[in-house]
Design a protein around this motif. Structure first.
Motif, PDB file in Angstrom:
ATOM      1  N   MET A   1      -1.020 -68.180  83.393  1.00 12.02           N
ATOM      2  CA  MET A   1      -2.428 -68.156  83.764  1.00 12.02           C
ATOM      3  C   MET A   1      -3.215 -69.203  82.960  1.00 12.02           C
ATOM      4  O   MET A   1      -4.013 -69.955  83.515  1.00 12.02           O
ATOM      5  CB  MET A   1      -2.975 -66.750  83.507  1.00 12.02           C
TER       6      MET A   1
ATOM      7  N   TYR B   1      -2.238 -72.771  84.055  1.00  8.80           N
ATOM      8  CA  TYR B   1      -2.805 -73.081  85.366  1.00  8.80           C
ATOM      9  C   TYR B   1      -4.286 -73.431  85.242  1.00  8.80           C
ATOM     10  O   TYR B   1      -4.753 -74.399  85.841  1.00  8.80           O
ATOM     11  CB  TYR B   1      -2.602 -71.900  86.313  1.00  8.80           C
ATOM     12  N   ARG B   2      -5.022 -72.653  84.468  1.00  7.89           N
ATOM     13  CA  ARG B   2      -6.453 -72.937  84.277  1.00  7.89           C
ATOM     14  C   ARG B   2      -6.675 -74.301  83.635  1.00  7.89           C
ATOM     15  O   ARG B   2      -7.623 -75.002  83.966  1.00  7.89           O
ATOM     16  CB  ARG B   2      -7.104 -71.859  83.418  1.00  7.89           C
TER      17      ARG B   2
ATOM     18  N   ASP C   1      -5.164 -67.385  92.377  1.00  7.75           N
ATOM     19  CA  ASP C   1      -6.387 -68.020  91.879  1.00  7.75           C
ATOM     20  C   ASP C   1      -7.569 -67.458  92.669  1.00  7.75           C
ATOM     21  O   ASP C   1      -7.942 -67.985  93.712  1.00  7.75           O
ATOM     22  CB  ASP C   1      -6.275 -69.534  92.057  1.00  7.75           C
ATOM     23  N   GLN C   2      -8.142 -66.381  92.175  1.00  5.14           N
ATOM     24  CA  GLN C   2      -9.240 -65.720  92.896  1.00  5.14           C
ATOM     25  C   GLN C   2     -10.500 -66.577  92.936  1.00  5.14           C
ATOM     26  O   GLN C   2     -11.247 -66.530  93.913  1.00  5.14           O
ATOM     27  CB  GLN C   2      -9.540 -64.365  92.273  1.00  5.14           C
ATOM     28  N   GLU C   3     -10.744 -67.365  91.893  1.00  5.75           N
ATOM     29  CA  GLU C   3     -11.945 -68.204  91.846  1.00  5.75           C
ATOM     30  C   GLU C   3     -11.969 -69.220  92.985  1.00  5.75           C
ATOM     31  O   GLU C   3     -13.011 -69.515  93.543  1.00  5.75           O
ATOM     32  CB  GLU C   3     -12.041 -68.926  90.508  1.00  5.75           C
ATOM     33  N   ASN C   4     -10.807 -69.772  93.311  1.00  2.40           N
ATOM     34  CA  ASN C   4     -10.732 -70.819  94.336  1.00  2.40           C
ATOM     35  C   ASN C   4     -10.126 -70.334  95.647  1.00  2.40           C
ATOM     36  O   ASN C   4      -9.930 -71.137  96.558  1.00  2.40           O
ATOM     37  CB  ASN C   4      -9.932 -72.008  93.806  1.00  2.40           C
TER      38      ASN C   4
ATOM     39  N   THR D   1       1.589 -74.415  97.131  1.00  2.00           N
ATOM     40  CA  THR D   1       0.196 -73.973  97.230  1.00  2.00           C
ATOM     41  C   THR D   1      -0.204 -74.135  98.688  1.00  2.00           C
ATOM     42  O   THR D   1       0.394 -74.947  99.417  1.00  2.00           O
ATOM     43  CB  THR D   1      -0.774 -74.788  96.348  1.00  2.00           C
TER      44      THR D   1
END
Length: 151
Positions: free
Chosen positions: A31, A34-35, A55-58, A114
């Motif tokens: 995690m 990745y960030r 990736d919930q943000e994106n 992805t």
């Protein structure tokens, strides 16, 4: 995540800023990497693994499998008559996908995926490249000796 990331402690030192970990798990580093680096970190992993990172943000995800394919990973696609146009599903066992997917494929070793890139091969050893020349001076005994030193 399934497997083990052998160099997870060293990978923390590659992060641009120190992080406070919540566990001593080798999976947690994924995690943070990745960030910090996006998908570029996958080639730095040393181990046997298969994982899907959400990736919930994106509104995206990253799935990856180790270079040798030691840990199993399957990708399934369902065709849907709904507005979502179908779904992708991942599992480490085929039996989890058989009844819910129209198409199932083995996730290729040494690859990440992805929704934006599709499959990307991150591991290509030199012996698989076109024009690779085997060094005839290296014998089977030499290889055995190196392998014995490694374990």
């Amino acid at each position: 995540a399934n497997g083990e990331i052998y160099n997870f402690r060293e990978l923390y030192s590659t992060l641009p800023e120190p992080v406070e970990t919540q566990s001593d798990s080798d999976s947690e580093v994924l995690m943070h990497l990745y960030r910090a680096f996006g998908t570029e970190f996958v080639s730095k992993l040393d181990g046997m693994f298969a994982f899907v990172l959400v990736d919930q943000e994106n509104g995206s995800f990253l799935a990856a499998r180790d270079p040798c394919g030691i840990k199993p990973l399957y990708l399934g696609r369902s065709r849907s008559s709904g507005s979502d146009g179908g779904k992708l599903m991942f599992a480490s066992e085929l039996k989890c996908l058989v009844d819910v997917c129209d198409e199932i494929e083995e996730f290729p070793a040494g690859t990440f995926y992805t929704p934006e890139t599709g499959y990307v091969k991150y591991y290509t050893p030199s012996f698989l490249e076109a024009g690779f020349q085997h060094d005839p001076s290296v014998t089977a005994s030499d290889i055995r000796a190196e392998l014995e030193l490694a374990v």
